[in-house]
Scaffold this active site. Structure first.
Site, PDB file in Angstrom:
ATOM      1  N   SER A  92      17.825 -57.351  74.226  1.00 35.52           N
ATOM      2  CA  SER A  92      16.890 -57.306  75.355  1.00 35.52           C
ATOM      3  C   SER A  92      15.822 -58.394  75.304  1.00 35.52           C
ATOM      4  O   SER A  92      15.058 -58.558  76.251  1.00 35.52           O
ATOM      5  CB  SER A  92      16.213 -55.930  75.423  1.00 35.52           C
ATOM      6  OG  SER A  92      15.464 -55.691  74.251  1.00 35.52           O
ATOM      7  N   LYS A 147       9.093 -49.068  77.022  1.00 38.25           N
ATOM      8  CA  LYS A 147       8.615 -50.446  77.169  1.00 38.25           C
ATOM      9  C   LYS A 147       7.532 -50.542  78.240  1.00 38.25           C
ATOM     10  O   LYS A 147       6.542 -51.272  78.081  1.00 38.25           O
ATOM     11  CB  LYS A 147       9.795 -51.362  77.511  1.00 38.25           C
ATOM     12  CG  LYS A 147      10.805 -51.488  76.381  1.00 38.25           C
ATOM     13  CD  LYS A 147      12.010 -52.308  76.780  1.00 38.25           C
ATOM     14  CE  LYS A 147      13.023 -52.402  75.632  1.00 38.25           C
ATOM     15  NZ  LYS A 147      14.222 -53.176  76.005  1.00 38.25           N
TER      16      LYS A 147
END
Length: 827
Positions: free
Chosen positions: A711, A754
């Site tokens: 990611s 996140k």
């Protein structure tokens, strides 16, 4: 439902010619009035009985189609055709669902019952065969062909002997206890017509539908009587066998009773003499326990077999202790005993809400299970797996579910288990053998339907002693665990009624075959608001009680709790938060114990006196826009984090250096990003020397912490492009996403955590893959409102948002070389 009144003797007596003696007799035995029966009449399908001519019996009518047929018959000449159903469970029988041969009957009287059913009294008149079905709106009409017996001579020794044998057999059946009305028996004695005798005997015997229908369909009187003779002979054999079995059972009971009295007398004599037989008493006690354990037949048979071996064995023999221990396990295991599930959905929901804050999906799943269990009591228990970071309440949630269900709770820790025998048990041939953890848990629970909490199933190991995760396949498979085989027990044990709940931190560590058997329920990390509510409602009261004080001595406001969460803990769950609250409570408890009985107010100014200096520095974004410095978003087991990625270039040979203890996947993602940047540089007409004569260094701070995953690809690519083009990155933007060598952005996981990390670091904009748009709904509304979320499909969209200015293609100058970023300008 159409059926007779379950009375085998409800037929009316008939005269010697076989005609009914009831006042409603419709024919005279010579067949003269039989011709008055119409060829077409309504059909009444009946169940559980075959009606013969001359029978008079009540029927209870409940089905709409049957009630309509009765009404049609009553509105006409009161004739109706009775045919037996082939399948008694069929509610709407059609032409193929009834036997063709039946009996035309007359309705004598009708009575409507309070429950809506109809009771009718019918009299069988004449046999017939359905030749055609004529459907009506709500019932069936049938065309009936009358059936007559074939003409035979009723004289002759064989026929007379057959008639006499049938009468004798019937008398023997009555002697065995078969109930037949005396009037019917007297009538049968006077009959000498084989056909009518066969019909009356068959009508008064409780025959199987197939046998009764076969007799009715036979049109030869002598053959029909022979079939009755065969049925009576079989019935006599069955009755004779029944009498023998009863006699043997009574004899066995008498023998057992006699043995019991003699054994009790022997015990009394031995007690008087002081010569007690302890071994005999032990064996008798074991035998009684085996009988009371309610084991399955095959298990009880094996237990009694082992008891016989134990009885013949000397008590000092080494194997005697093994057999005795094995018998104790068989006796103490629950085979039938179970607790009753609490199926009150509202009460279960209340208990779950009392014990845990949030976790709506899990609570809904448990209440759904209770709802299905209420409708289908014999359903198998579900196999759930709670997956999430440490401290999010997975284990305590299992205990709460057990309390809501009203079941016994058994927790088994699987962390570090490497020996398959710990699951399946050891074979009894080994010294110190014992059952596996599953059977031990069942013994501890004492019921067949406890709740098993299999903790840390992702931590199972394996070595030369076997693979315990493979042994768990049978335990957690609803199709197999009804016959779970433990090596020590040696007999199948039913685990299908057990509710298994597993916990795991990382589901990817669970073997695929085992993971496929479980229903995975993800527990994400708690938000700051959720931690505050949990601390206020659950953790603080629990710590106050654990430390012997009350809220009269400690005042913790929400701002102080928030400060503890931010500055003293860094976790996905609330385990460390509870420890910190415990530290505060202990310090207050010490002061109260010293005699300072007053209310202690903990404030932001004096919090350090209780917990010391802050342990966690608050995450902050870059203070200004910078070249080659990008805010990334990462997922860890303790929640989301803001991850700064730095890129710098220097004179070299075109190499890419990666530092920061990166995993293989993250390294590959960085190389893919680097390849895309080279392609983009060609599109922007940058000179090749930017890559051929320069080295690029990508560094991820906090180098002591391992990092992995794809990611960060978007973040690394943005940092590289920023350094190549010498364009700064906006410091108020953070991003996450996987990038391909063509610049496409692929979805990632852990978006909720996140986004929370970005909000904590005061980031105002985040860039995520378009494929994660569906996951935005998982982000708490308060966090969503504080963030501007961009969804992108390609790196060009990322660069438009993240860079302070738009990238433009460079215009070449043949003499100078290039008019845009060159080597001298690069840092």
């Amino acid at each position: 439902m159409e059926n007779n009144s379950n009375n085998e003797n409800n037929q009316s007596p008939t005269n010697k010619n076989g005609n009914s003696t009831d006042s409603h007799t419709l024919f005279d035995g010579q067949g003269t009035l039989v011709e008055n029966i119409p060829d077409q009449m309504p059909l009444l399908p009946i169940r559980d009985i075959v009606v013969y001519p001359f029978m008079l019996l009540p029927l209870f009518i409940g089905r709409d189609v049957s009630v309509s047929a009765i009404n049609k018959a009553l509105a006409g000449d009161r004739y109706i055709f009775l045919a037996t159903q082939k399948d008694t469970t069929q509610e709407n029988p059609g032409a193929d669902d009834v036997y063709r041969v039946g009996t035309a009957a007359s309705i004598i009287r009708m009575l409507k019952l309070p429950d809506g059913r109809v009771k009718v009294l019918v009299q069988g008149l004449h046999k017939g065969s359905i030749s055609e079905f004529v459907p009506e709106n709500d019932y069936l009409l049938v065309n009936v062909k009358k059936l007559y017996d074939k003409p035979v001579s009723i004289e002759g020794l064989r026929v007379e002997a057959l008639i006499r044998n049938v009468k004798e057999q019937l008398n023997q059946v009555v002697q065995y206890g078969k109930m037949i009305l005396p009037d019917v028996l007297a009538l049968i004695e006077t009959l000498d017509d084989p056909g009518k005798l066969a019909d009356i005997v068959a009508a008064n015997m409780a025959l199987k539908i197939e046998d009764a229908q076969a007799i009715l369909a036979e049109d030869h009187p002598v053959k029909r009587l022979r079939k009755v003779y065969t049925v009576l002979a079989k019935e006599l054999k069955l009755l004779d066998m029944q009498v023998k079995i009863q006699s043997e059972a009574k004899g066995e009971m008498d023998k057992l009773q006699r043995d019991y009295y003699l054994r009790e007398q022997l015990k009394a004599i031995q007690k008087e003499l002081g010569d007690t037989d302890e071994v005999g008493e032990e064996i008798t006690e074991l035998e009684e326990k085996i009988q009371k354990a309610k084991m399955p037949k095959e298990v009880e048979k094996e237990a009694l077999k082992q008891l016989g071996r134990y009885k013949r064995m000397h008590q000092d023999a080494s194997e005697a202790n093994i057999i005795r221990t094995h018998l104790d396990w068989l006796i103490e295991l629950p085979w039938k005993k179970r607790t009753r599930d609490n199926l009150d959905l509202n009460a279960a929901q209340t208990i779950l809400d009392e014990d845990h804050y949030g976790l709506k999906d899990i609570k809904d799943r448990i209440v759904e299970y209770l709802g299905v269990k209420k409708l289908k009591p014999d359903m198998h228990g579900p196999i759930l797996c709670f997956a999430g970071p440490p401290g999010t309440g997975k284990t305590s949630l299992g205990r709460s579910i057990a309390r809501a269900l009203g079941r016994k709770f058994i927790r088994i820790s699987l962390g570090g288990v490497k020996d398959e025998a710990e699951i399946r048990g050891h074979r009894r041939t080994y010294v110190g053998a014992m059952p596996g953890k599953i059977i031990q848990g069942m013994k501890t629970a004492g019921t067949v339907n406890p709740l098993f909490m299999l903790d840390e199933i992702d931590k199972l190991g394996y070595d030369y002693k076997g693979d315990p995760s493979s042994a768990m396949l049978e335990v957690l498979d609803p199709e197999q665990n009804s016959t779970f085989a433990d090596h020590y027990i040696g007999m199948p044990y039913d685990l299908s009624k057990v509710m298994f709940i597993c916990t795991a931190n990382n589901i990817h560590s669970i073997p695929a075959a085992l993971r496929d058997r479980m229903e995975i329920i993800e527990l994400s990390s708690y938000t700051e608001e959720e931690k505050l509510q949990i601390a206020r409602k659950y953790l603080q009261p629990r710590q106050l009680e654990a430390n012997g004080i009350s809220c009269d001595y400690l005042d913790l406001t929400d701002p102080v709790l928030t400060q503890i969460i931010r500055q003293y803990t860094k976790e996905a769950g609330v385990r460390n938060l509870e420890r910190e609250l415990g530290r505060v409570c202990r310090k207050v408890a010490k002061k109260v114990a010293d005699g300072e009985k007053k209310l202690f107010k903990v404030t932001a100014a004096n919090l350090h006196k209780y917990l010391g200096t802050p342990k966690v520095l608050q995450e902050e974004e870059n203070k200004q826009d910078a070249v080659g410095v990008v805010n990334g978003l990462a997922w860890t087991q303790v929640g989301g984090e803001l991850l700064l990625i730095e890129v710098a270039s220097m004179v070299g040979k075109g190499q890419l250096t990666l530092t920061g203890q990166l995993g293989d996947v993250m390294k590959e993602s960085a190389h893919a990003a680097f390849t895309y940047v080279k392609h983009l540089a060609i599109d922007l007409n940058y000179k090749p020397e930017l890559f051929g004569k320069r080295d690029y260094h990508v560094h991820v701070p906090a180098g002591a912490i391992p990092k992995d995953g794809p990611s960060a690809g978007m973040t690394i690519a943005t940092g590289l492009i920023s350094d190549v083009a010498q364009v700064a990155v906006r410091h108020k933007v953070a991003m996450t996403g996987e990038v391909t060598i063509r610049g496409n952005i692929l979805p990632i996981g852990g978006l909720k955590e996140k986004a929370l990390a970005a909000a904590r670091a005061h980031i105002r904009e985040i860039i995520i893959p378009l494929g994660n748009k569906k996951d935005i709904a998982d982000i708490p509304q308060k966090v969503r409102d504080s963030l501007k979320i961009h969804t992108v499909e390609h790196m060009r969209e990322v660069l438009k948002i993240a860079l302070v200015k738009k990238l433009e293609p460079v215009v070449r100058d043949e003499e100078i070389g290039v008019s845009a970023p060159d080597e001298k300008e690069a840092p």
